[in-house]
Design a protein around this motif. Structure first.
Motif, PDB file in Angstrom:
ATOM      1  N   GLN A 155     157.017  17.286  53.197  1.00  0.00           N
ATOM      2  CA  GLN A 155     158.065  18.556  53.092  1.00  0.00           C
ATOM      3  C   GLN A 155     158.306  19.142  54.307  1.00  0.00           C
ATOM      4  O   GLN A 155     157.213  19.601  54.881  1.00  0.00           O
ATOM      5  CB  GLN A 155     157.194  19.256  51.838  1.00  0.00           C
ATOM      6  CG  GLN A 155     158.427  20.428  51.474  1.00  0.00           C
ATOM      7  CD  GLN A 155     157.759  21.486  50.347  1.00  0.00           C
ATOM      8  OE1 GLN A 155     156.713  21.864  50.564  1.00  0.00           O
ATOM      9  NE2 GLN A 155     158.687  21.668  49.368  1.00  0.00           N
ATOM     10  N   VAL A 156     159.237  19.432  54.520  1.00  0.00           N
ATOM     11  CA  VAL A 156     159.621  20.226  55.909  1.00  0.00           C
ATOM     12  C   VAL A 156     159.664  21.538  55.425  1.00  0.00           C
ATOM     13  O   VAL A 156     160.662  21.904  54.714  1.00  0.00           O
ATOM     14  CB  VAL A 156     160.865  19.778  56.293  1.00  0.00           C
ATOM     15  CG1 VAL A 156     161.388  20.383  57.902  1.00  0.00           C
ATOM     16  CG2 VAL A 156     161.025  18.081  56.748  1.00  0.00           C
ATOM     17  N   THR A 157     158.812  22.228  55.910  1.00  0.00           N
ATOM     18  CA  THR A 157     158.521  23.694  55.549  1.00  0.00           C
ATOM     19  C   THR A 157     159.440  24.593  56.482  1.00  0.00           C
ATOM     20  O   THR A 157     159.712  25.706  55.954  1.00  0.00           O
ATOM     21  CB  THR A 157     157.268  24.096  55.506  1.00  0.00           C
ATOM     22  OG1 THR A 157     156.544  24.008  56.484  1.00  0.00           O
ATOM     23  CG2 THR A 157     156.498  23.112  54.196  1.00  0.00           C
ATOM     24  N   GLY A 171     172.243  11.053  58.921  1.00  0.00           N
ATOM     25  CA  GLY A 171     173.204  11.832  59.451  1.00  0.00           C
ATOM     26  C   GLY A 171     173.687  12.862  58.775  1.00  0.00           C
ATOM     27  O   GLY A 171     174.329  13.922  59.431  1.00  0.00           O
ATOM     28  N   THR A 172     172.538  13.481  57.925  1.00  0.00           N
ATOM     29  CA  THR A 172     173.146  14.675  57.375  1.00  0.00           C
ATOM     30  C   THR A 172     171.990  15.844  57.610  1.00  0.00           C
ATOM     31  O   THR A 172     170.803  15.421  57.616  1.00  0.00           O
ATOM     32  CB  THR A 172     173.063  14.537  55.813  1.00  0.00           C
ATOM     33  OG1 THR A 172     174.189  13.537  55.509  1.00  0.00           O
ATOM     34  CG2 THR A 172     173.308  15.944  55.070  1.00  0.00           C
ATOM     35  N   PRO A 173     172.364  16.965  57.936  1.00  0.00           N
ATOM     36  CA  PRO A 173     171.295  17.997  58.399  1.00  0.00           C
ATOM     37  C   PRO A 173     170.150  18.115  57.166  1.00  0.00           C
ATOM     38  O   PRO A 173     170.683  18.108  55.895  1.00  0.00           O
ATOM     39  CB  PRO A 173     172.328  19.190  58.545  1.00  0.00           C
ATOM     40  CG  PRO A 173     173.441  18.854  58.956  1.00  0.00           C
ATOM     41  CD  PRO A 173     173.717  17.487  58.037  1.00  0.00           C
ATOM     42  N   VAL A 174     169.173  18.285  57.374  1.00  0.00           N
ATOM     43  CA  VAL A 174     167.974  18.532  56.542  1.00  0.00           C
ATOM     44  C   VAL A 174     167.868  19.863  56.257  1.00  0.00           C
ATOM     45  O   VAL A 174     168.072  20.868  57.103  1.00  0.00           O
ATOM     46  CB  VAL A 174     166.584  17.936  57.322  1.00  0.00           C
ATOM     47  CG1 VAL A 174     165.528  18.452  56.276  1.00  0.00           C
ATOM     48  CG2 VAL A 174     166.703  16.374  57.493  1.00  0.00           C
ATOM     49  N   ALA A 175     167.873  20.027  54.735  1.00  0.00           N
ATOM     50  CA  ALA A 175     167.582  21.615  54.421  1.00  0.00           C
ATOM     51  C   ALA A 175     166.124  22.140  54.296  1.00  0.00           C
ATOM     52  O   ALA A 175     165.203  21.203  54.172  1.00  0.00           O
ATOM     53  CB  ALA A 175     167.951  21.581  52.860  1.00  0.00           C
ATOM     54  N   GLN A 176     165.795  23.509  54.595  1.00  0.00           N
ATOM     55  CA  GLN A 176     164.358  23.567  54.412  1.00  0.00           C
ATOM     56  C   GLN A 176     163.886  23.263  53.068  1.00  0.00           C
ATOM     57  O   GLN A 176     164.412  23.249  52.082  1.00  0.00           O
ATOM     58  CB  GLN A 176     164.347  25.225  54.443  1.00  0.00           C
ATOM     59  CG  GLN A 176     162.938  25.619  54.643  1.00  0.00           C
ATOM     60  CD  GLN A 176     162.878  27.137  55.184  1.00  0.00           C
ATOM     61  OE1 GLN A 176     163.737  27.735  55.642  1.00  0.00           O
ATOM     62  NE2 GLN A 176     161.827  27.964  54.847  1.00  0.00           N
ATOM     63  N   ASP A 177     162.459  22.907  53.230  1.00  0.00           N
ATOM     64  CA  ASP A 177     161.673  22.472  52.067  1.00  0.00           C
ATOM     65  C   ASP A 177     162.129  21.075  51.471  1.00  0.00           C
ATOM     66  O   ASP A 177     161.690  20.811  50.306  1.00  0.00           O
ATOM     67  CB  ASP A 177     161.585  23.591  50.897  1.00  0.00           C
ATOM     68  CG  ASP A 177     161.086  24.758  51.386  1.00  0.00           C
ATOM     69  OD1 ASP A 177     160.300  24.770  52.097  1.00  0.00           O
ATOM     70  OD2 ASP A 177     161.225  25.872  50.640  1.00  0.00           O
ATOM     71  N   ALA A 178     162.863  20.259  52.335  1.00  0.00           N
ATOM     72  CA  ALA A 178     163.355  18.901  51.818  1.00  0.00           C
ATOM     73  C   ALA A 178     162.319  18.092  51.696  1.00  0.00           C
ATOM     74  O   ALA A 178     161.194  18.279  52.806  1.00  0.00           O
ATOM     75  CB  ALA A 178     164.422  18.475  52.529  1.00  0.00           C
ATOM     76  N   GLU A 179     162.100  17.145  50.806  1.00  0.00           N
ATOM     77  CA  GLU A 179     161.074  16.281  50.796  1.00  0.00           C
ATOM     78  C   GLU A 179     161.468  15.033  51.197  1.00  0.00           C
ATOM     79  O   GLU A 179     162.682  14.516  50.776  1.00  0.00           O
ATOM     80  CB  GLU A 179     160.236  16.488  49.347  1.00  0.00           C
ATOM     81  CG  GLU A 179     159.700  17.413  49.028  1.00  0.00           C
ATOM     82  CD  GLU A 179     159.161  17.645  47.632  1.00  0.00           C
ATOM     83  OE1 GLU A 179     157.893  17.754  47.514  1.00  0.00           O
ATOM     84  OE2 GLU A 179     160.020  17.084  46.538  1.00  0.00           O
TER      85      GLU A 179
END
Length: 299
Positions: A155-157, A171-179
Motif C-alpha cells: 500500500q502506497v501511504t 500510465g495512470t497516476p497512483v492515488a494515495q493509499d492505493a494497493e
C-alpha cells in the motif's frame, strides 16, 4: 489380640493451574518475555511438610518451566521456536514433582499468532527524463516476516513530491493509499515518472502485507534520478521586418540551459543569416560565433 496397622505412603494430590497458554511472538521470545505463569498446590495426607514442591527447572520440547517450593511456576517459550505451516496451536507438557516425589504434568498450549511484517528502506535508480520501473524485488528485498510468510501486496501511504515527479501504474497516476498485489508488482507497470529536467532523490512511503496484516510501520523508498546533460537552447525572436539598406536591431536573442551546474561552462554559439550581415559587438559577418558562459553571451 492386637492388630498392627503399618502405614503406607500416600501420593500427594494437586490443585491449581495445571495448564497455561502463550502466543508465538518472536520479539518477545528473543527478549525472554514470551511467558505464562501459574500456581500449583500439593496436598500430602502423610505430612504437611511434604505439601510442597521440589524446586526445579524442567526443559520441555518448546520451552522450559521453572517451579519453586511454593508451587509458583513460570513457563518461557524458547527463543528459536517457530511454527512451520499453518498449524493453529501446539502443546508442550512438562513434569514437576511434589516434595514426596509425586509427579504431575503441566501442559502449555502455544498458539500460532500472525507475526506482523517488518520493512526496511530501499532504493532504485534511473536517468533523468526517463520513467524508472519499480520491480517486485525492490519490495521483497525490503520485506521480512517472522512466520516466513512472503509479500502479498503493498500500500502506497505517502506519495512523492509532485515537484519531483509522480508514481504511475500502467500510465495512470497512483492515488494515495492505493494497493498493488504481488502479481501487479511483477508486471513492471509501477513506475516513477520524474518531472522534466529534474534530478535528485524522490521518496515515497509504503507498507507491506503478508496476506493477513500490513506492517505496523511504513518504509521509505527512494528513487535516485541521475542527471543527464541537456543541450543549451538558443531562442531567436520571430524575424522582424527590415528595410533594404537600413540596419535592423534584432532584440531578444538569448541562450538557456536547464542544467544549473552548467552555468560556468564555456559555450560556443553561432548565429547566421542567409542574406545580409550580422553585427554583434565587435563581431561582424554573415555568420557570427560567440564564445563564453551563458551569462556572458546573454549580456
Amino acid at each position: 489380640a492386637k492388630i498392627k496397622v503399618t502405614a503406607t505412603p500416600d501420593a500427594a494430590t494437586f490443585s491449581g493451574d495445571h495448564t497455561g497458554s502463550v502466543a508465538e511472538d518472536h520479539p518477545a521470545q528473543a527478549a525472554g518475555t514470551a511467558q505464562v505463569t501459574g500456581t500449583l498446590t500439593a496436598t500430602d495426607p502423610d505430612s504437611q511438610a511434604d505439601s510442597s514442591f521440589k524446586a526445579d527447572t524442567v526443559t520441555g520440547t518448546k520451552g522450559s518451566l521453572t517451579i519453586d517450593s511454593q508451587g509458583d511456576w513460570t513457563y518461557t517459550l524458547d527463543s528459536d521456536f517457530s511454527f512451520t505451516g499453518d498449524a493453529v496451536s501446539t502443546t508442550d507438557t512438562l513434569t514437576v514433582r511434589s516434595a514426596d516425589d509425586t509427579p504431575h504434568d503441566i501442559t502449555i498450549t502455544i498458539t500460532n499468532e500472525n507475526q506482523v511484517p517488518v520493512l526496511t528502506a530501499d532504493f532504485e535508480t534511473g536517468p533523468e527524463d526517463t520513467p524508472v520501473t519499480l520491480i517486485i524485488d525492490d519490495f521483497t528485498n525490503a520485506f521480512t516476516d517472522g512466520d516466513s510468510d512472503t509479500l502479498q501486496k503493498i500500500q502506497v501511504t505517502v506519495l512523492p513530491d509532485t515537484d519531483h515527479g509522480v508514481l504511475i501504474y500502467d500510465g495512470t497516476p497512483v492515488a494515495q493509499d492505493a494497493e498493488f498485489t504481488k502479481a501487479e508488482l511483477e508486471s513492471g507497470k509501477l513506475k516513477f515518472d520524474p518531472k522534466a529536467d529534474w534530478n535528485g532523490d524522490a521518496t515515497f512511503e509504503w507498507k507491506g502485507s503478508d496476506g493477513t496484516a500490513y506492517s505496523s510501520q511504513a518504509a521509505t523508498f527512494t528513487v535516485k534520478v541521475n542527471a543527464t546533460p541537456d543541450a543549451p537552447v538558443v531562442s531567436v525572436p520571430v524575424g522582424p521586418t527590415a528595410q533594404e539598406g537600413q540596419p535592423q536591431l534584432i532584440d531578444g536573442v538569448s541562450i538557456t540551459d536547464p542544467d544549473v551546474e552548467d552555468a560556468g561552462q564555456q559555450l560556443v554559439v553561432t548565429l547566421k543569416v542567409t542574406d545580409g550581415t550580422l553585427s554583434v559587438g565587435h563581431h561582424e559577418g554573415a555568420s557570427v560565433t560567440l564564445f563564453g558562459t551563458k551569462d556572458y553571451i546573454n549580456g
